[in-house]
Design a protein around this motif. Structure first.
Motif, PDB file in Angstrom:
ATOM      1  N   GLN A   1      18.118  -2.263 -12.502  1.00 22.82           N
ATOM      2  CA  GLN A   1      17.695  -2.476 -13.696  1.00 22.82           C
ATOM      3  C   GLN A   1      16.398  -1.809 -13.881  1.00 22.82           C
ATOM      4  O   GLN A   1      16.423  -1.063 -14.940  1.00 22.82           O
ATOM      5  N   LEU A   2      15.435  -1.723 -13.069  1.00 28.22           N
ATOM      6  CA  LEU A   2      14.447  -0.990 -13.345  1.00 28.22           C
ATOM      7  C   LEU A   2      14.515   0.593 -13.067  1.00 28.22           C
ATOM      8  O   LEU A   2      13.859   1.236 -13.747  1.00 28.22           O
ATOM      9  N   GLY A   3      15.733   0.863 -12.548  1.00 26.21           N
ATOM     10  CA  GLY A   3      15.998   2.285 -12.401  1.00 26.21           C
ATOM     11  C   GLY A   3      15.671   2.984 -10.975  1.00 26.21           C
ATOM     12  O   GLY A   3      15.822   4.134 -10.733  1.00 26.21           O
ATOM     13  N   VAL A   4      15.107   1.942 -10.078  1.00 31.38           N
ATOM     14  CA  VAL A   4      14.774   2.485  -8.737  1.00 31.38           C
ATOM     15  C   VAL A   4      16.345   2.547  -7.765  1.00 31.38           C
ATOM     16  O   VAL A   4      17.189   1.582  -8.052  1.00 31.38           O
ATOM     17  N   LYS A   5      16.481   3.638  -7.095  1.00 31.27           N
ATOM     18  CA  LYS A   5      17.695   3.648  -6.299  1.00 31.27           C
ATOM     19  C   LYS A   5      17.597   3.072  -4.856  1.00 31.27           C
ATOM     20  O   LYS A   5      16.371   2.920  -4.394  1.00 31.27           O
ATOM     21  N   ILE A   6      18.584   2.906  -4.381  1.00 27.54           N
ATOM     22  CA  ILE A   6      18.638   2.224  -3.193  1.00 27.54           C
ATOM     23  C   ILE A   6      19.660   2.931  -2.068  1.00 27.54           C
ATOM     24  O   ILE A   6      20.565   3.495  -2.348  1.00 27.54           O
TER      25      ILE A   6
ATOM     26  N   PRO B   1       8.325   7.355 -13.566  1.00 23.84           N
ATOM     27  CA  PRO B   1       9.630   7.014 -13.766  1.00 23.84           C
ATOM     28  C   PRO B   1      10.026   6.220 -12.429  1.00 23.84           C
ATOM     29  O   PRO B   1      10.026   6.790 -11.354  1.00 23.84           O
ATOM     30  N   ALA B   2      10.879   5.322 -12.827  1.00 22.81           N
ATOM     31  CA  ALA B   2      11.314   4.323 -11.674  1.00 22.81           C
ATOM     32  C   ALA B   2      12.478   5.113 -11.067  1.00 22.81           C
ATOM     33  O   ALA B   2      12.564   5.123  -9.551  1.00 22.81           O
ATOM     34  N   SER B   3      13.081   6.092 -11.442  1.00 26.47           N
ATOM     35  CA  SER B   3      14.182   6.941 -11.009  1.00 26.47           C
ATOM     36  C   SER B   3      13.745   7.919  -9.812  1.00 26.47           C
ATOM     37  O   SER B   3      14.590   8.522  -9.125  1.00 26.47           O
ATOM     38  N   ARG B   4      12.260   7.855  -9.863  1.00 27.38           N
ATOM     39  CA  ARG B   4      11.741   8.979  -8.739  1.00 27.38           C
ATOM     40  C   ARG B   4      11.410   8.130  -7.465  1.00 27.38           C
ATOM     41  O   ARG B   4      10.881   8.835  -6.568  1.00 27.38           O
ATOM     42  N   PHE B   5      12.238   7.137  -7.247  1.00 30.15           N
ATOM     43  CA  PHE B   5      11.924   6.227  -5.949  1.00 30.15           C
ATOM     44  C   PHE B   5      13.180   5.841  -5.398  1.00 30.15           C
ATOM     45  O   PHE B   5      14.102   5.293  -6.103  1.00 30.15           O
TER      46      PHE B   5
ATOM     47  N   TRP C   1       0.895  -1.253   0.108  1.00 31.87           N
ATOM     48  CA  TRP C   1      -0.015  -0.085   0.089  1.00 31.87           C
ATOM     49  C   TRP C   1       1.011   1.160   0.185  1.00 31.87           C
ATOM     50  O   TRP C   1       0.692   2.175  -0.808  1.00 31.87           O
ATOM     51  N   VAL C   2       1.726   1.281   0.710  1.00 28.85           N
ATOM     52  CA  VAL C   2       2.895   2.394   1.016  1.00 28.85           C
ATOM     53  C   VAL C   2       3.464   2.641  -0.500  1.00 28.85           C
ATOM     54  O   VAL C   2       3.463   3.783  -0.877  1.00 28.85           O
ATOM     55  N   PHE C   3       3.891   1.599  -1.155  1.00 30.69           N
ATOM     56  CA  PHE C   3       4.692   1.912  -2.269  1.00 30.69           C
ATOM     57  C   PHE C   3       3.793   2.606  -3.319  1.00 30.69           C
ATOM     58  O   PHE C   3       3.933   3.375  -4.100  1.00 30.69           O
ATOM     59  N   ARG C   4       2.357   1.920  -3.500  1.00 35.61           N
ATOM     60  CA  ARG C   4       1.527   2.238  -4.593  1.00 35.61           C
ATOM     61  C   ARG C   4       1.051   3.768  -4.308  1.00 35.61           C
ATOM     62  O   ARG C   4       0.811   4.565  -5.042  1.00 35.61           O
ATOM     63  N   GLU C   5       0.632   3.986  -3.039  1.00 34.34           N
ATOM     64  CA  GLU C   5       0.344   5.182  -2.612  1.00 34.34           C
ATOM     65  C   GLU C   5       1.519   6.316  -2.814  1.00 34.34           C
ATOM     66  O   GLU C   5       1.079   7.503  -3.493  1.00 34.34           O
ATOM     67  N   SER C   6       2.666   6.014  -2.656  1.00 32.86           N
ATOM     68  CA  SER C   6       3.924   6.898  -3.185  1.00 32.86           C
ATOM     69  C   SER C   6       3.935   6.923  -4.610  1.00 32.86           C
ATOM     70  O   SER C   6       3.844   8.229  -5.009  1.00 32.86           O
ATOM     71  N   CYS C   7       3.425   5.855  -5.457  1.00 35.22           N
ATOM     72  CA  CYS C   7       3.596   6.200  -6.774  1.00 35.22           C
ATOM     73  C   CYS C   7       2.361   7.182  -7.169  1.00 35.22           C
ATOM     74  O   CYS C   7       2.680   8.030  -8.150  1.00 35.22           O
ATOM     75  N   ALA C   8       1.014   7.121  -6.749  1.00 40.18           N
ATOM     76  CA  ALA C   8       0.069   8.013  -7.133  1.00 40.18           C
ATOM     77  C   ALA C   8       0.538   9.393  -6.480  1.00 40.18           C
ATOM     78  O   ALA C   8      -0.024  10.187  -7.336  1.00 40.18           O
ATOM     79  N   GLN C   9       1.034   9.527  -5.585  1.00 43.83           N
ATOM     80  CA  GLN C   9       1.538  10.833  -4.967  1.00 43.83           C
ATOM     81  C   GLN C   9       2.483  11.581  -6.067  1.00 43.83           C
ATOM     82  O   GLN C   9       2.277  12.645  -6.495  1.00 43.83           O
TER      83      GLN C   9
ATOM     84  N   ASP D   1       8.357  19.553  -9.218  1.00 41.21           N
ATOM     85  CA  ASP D   1       9.658  18.690  -9.556  1.00 41.21           C
ATOM     86  C   ASP D   1      10.304  18.085  -8.212  1.00 41.21           C
ATOM     87  O   ASP D   1      11.281  18.703  -7.913  1.00 41.21           O
ATOM     88  N   ILE D   2       9.744  17.128  -7.376  1.00 41.17           N
ATOM     89  CA  ILE D   2      10.359  16.512  -6.543  1.00 41.17           C
ATOM     90  C   ILE D   2      11.179  15.412  -7.003  1.00 41.17           C
ATOM     91  O   ILE D   2      10.511  14.409  -7.733  1.00 41.17           O
ATOM     92  N   GLN D   3      12.406  15.523  -6.942  1.00 43.04           N
ATOM     93  CA  GLN D   3      13.390  14.478  -7.330  1.00 43.04           C
ATOM     94  C   GLN D   3      12.921  12.891  -7.099  1.00 43.04           C
ATOM     95  O   GLN D   3      12.811  11.808  -8.144  1.00 43.04           O
ATOM     96  N   HIS D   4      12.706  12.640  -5.956  1.00 48.41           N
ATOM     97  CA  HIS D   4      12.198  11.123  -5.461  1.00 48.41           C
ATOM     98  C   HIS D   4      11.345  11.407  -4.257  1.00 48.41           C
ATOM     99  O   HIS D   4      11.381  12.394  -3.541  1.00 48.41           O
ATOM    100  N   ILE D   5      10.930  10.162  -4.006  1.00 45.06           N
ATOM    101  CA  ILE D   5      10.296   9.926  -2.670  1.00 45.06           C
ATOM    102  C   ILE D   5      11.284   8.735  -2.370  1.00 45.06           C
ATOM    103  O   ILE D   5      11.276   7.577  -2.956  1.00 45.06           O
ATOM    104  N   SER D   6      11.544   8.721  -1.110  1.00 41.36           N
ATOM    105  CA  SER D   6      12.481   7.816  -0.149  1.00 41.36           C
ATOM    106  C   SER D   6      11.097   6.755   0.560  1.00 41.36           C
ATOM    107  O   SER D   6      10.348   7.114   1.076  1.00 41.36           O
ATOM    108  N   ILE D   7      11.296   5.490   0.355  1.00 47.03           N
ATOM    109  CA  ILE D   7      10.376   4.662   0.927  1.00 47.03           C
ATOM    110  C   ILE D   7      10.978   3.483   1.856  1.00 47.03           C
ATOM    111  O   ILE D   7      12.016   2.910   1.165  1.00 47.03           O
TER     112      ILE D   7
END
Ligand code: C2E
Ligand code: CA
Ligand code: CA
Length: 346
Positions: free
Chosen positions: A242-247, A213-217, A163-171, A181-187
């Protein structure tokens, strides 16, 4: 181990004293080393005591409660004696109730994400961290520390995390649509969620569905999670990359930081734990640790962010040591997405 002792005392206090005395003797005897073959062995018994009629009326009740007291002893680190108390029972009841409430809260999605800005030295926003709160009908907003551990134990963290991840995507989708232009949401992702076989698929599905974009997470994992099963960690991290998500490694410095694993992992960011930041001015060791983390991150080509920045002094210290991104009450507390948006625009 369960013993039933007939103390036969008139007062509860005298009976507890007597039971404790006997239990202590048993503990000492069991504590003595013994030989099995050529090897010396040690026993560290956990003893639970229940008193009749204080603990219950039936034999079963009393045995159950002695059992609970024994588990209390184990939890205290063994080699201890615990009494069954009403308060133990009450704590157990409260936990079961919380779990039940949490289950239906997840069904009804009674949660909200707050966002805390991640900024440069001057408070200009680069990203944000999503922090969950439970919107409880009677108790109001409940902080994550009050329910995340229960959600983890009860296996509810997986649906909650999704739920948290999907809600962040919606946001993020909304922010992009509103020209923010918020570069990313950290989850924050907890261990059980990260270890799910389909974890990466869940992330990929949400990103695809919300067309973000995956790079926004940024996925925040603690050191403990990372090193717990390093092979699985490496595999999942690579798939996320590979998806583009950061860690990011959250609470960095509190775990088992070792250069060996840092080098193995495709990390983007280290997040200096707030406990080090808190004592910057007073604890020489913490100041050294911070400096070391910043230098290490830079040498490995990893970004670094400091959390829990509450004062100008802390910010300046961090800045002077080379840290360029900050998060903390000095800049802003976590807030609702509407407040966050207003804060950024101002
Ligand atoms: P965390 O990941 O270390 O998050 C930072 C916590 O520090 C947040 O508490 C935040 O409100 C608080 N904080 C921010 N700035 C400051 C500051 O300047 N000083 C101090 N003393 N504290 C500050 P919060 O929101 O209560 O979250 C607590 C923990 O709950 C988080 O710690 C995280 O481990 C967990 N959590 C929060 N949201 C989620 C979630 O969606 N999923 C999972 N699995 N865990 C979450
Ligand atoms: Ca975090
Ligand atoms: Ca943290």
């Amino acid at each position: 181990m369960r013993y039933i002792i007939h103390a036969n005392k008139s007062s509860l206090e005298a009976a507890s004293d007597e039971a404790l005395h006997v239990a202590e003797k048993i503990r000492c005897v069991l504590n003595r080393p013994y030989f099995f073959g050529d090897f010396e062995h040690h026993c560290s018994p956990s003893i639970g005591i229940a008193l009749f009629p204080d603990s219950g009326q039936t034999a079963n009740q009393i045995l159950q409660q002695a059992d609970k007291a024994m588990y209390q002893s184990k939890a205290k680190g063994r080699n201890t004696i615990s009494f069954f108390h009403q308060s133990i029972q009450e704590a157990a009841d409260a936990r079961m109730f919380l779990e039940k409430e949490l289950r239906s809260a997840i069904e009804n999605q009674d949660f909200i994400l707050y966002y805390q800005p991640q900024t440069d030295r001057l408070g200009r926003v680069s990203g944000s961290e999503a922090l969950i709160r439970w919107e409880h009908g009677q108790k109001g907003l409940i902080a994550p520390d009050q329910f995340i551990p229960v959600a983890e134990e009860a296996g509810l963290i997986v649906p909650l995390g999704i739920w948290v991840f999907r809600e962040s995507c919606a946001q993020m989708r909304k922010w992009l649509d509103n020209g923010l232009d918020i570069q990313h949401i950290s989850i924050n992702v907890s261990s059980k969620q990260f270890r799910q076989q389909d974890f990466v698929d869940q992330i990929a599905d949400a990103i695809r569905q919300y067309e973000v974009p995956a790079s926004r997470f940024v996925i925040e994992l603690t050191e403990g999670v990372v090193i717990d099963n390093i092979d699985d960690t490496v595999e999942k991290m690579r798939a996320l990359k590979q998806l583009g998500v950061k860690i990011s490694i959250d609470d960095f410095g509190t775990g088992y930081s070792s250069l060996t694993y840092l080098k193995q992992l495709p990390l983007d960011e280290l997040k200096i734990d707030k406990s080090f930041v808190r004592d910057i001015a007073t604890d020489f060791n913490d100041a050294i640790i911070i400096e070391t983390i910043i230098n290490m991150a830079h040498n490995l080509g990893i970004d670094v962010i400091a959390e829990g920045v509450e004062t100008e002094e802390q910010r300046d210290f961090l800045y002077n040591k080379g840290c360029r991104v900050f998060q903390g009450y000095y800049f802003s507390r976590p807030m609702t997405s509407a407040d966050f948006e207003a804060w950024v625009r101002k």
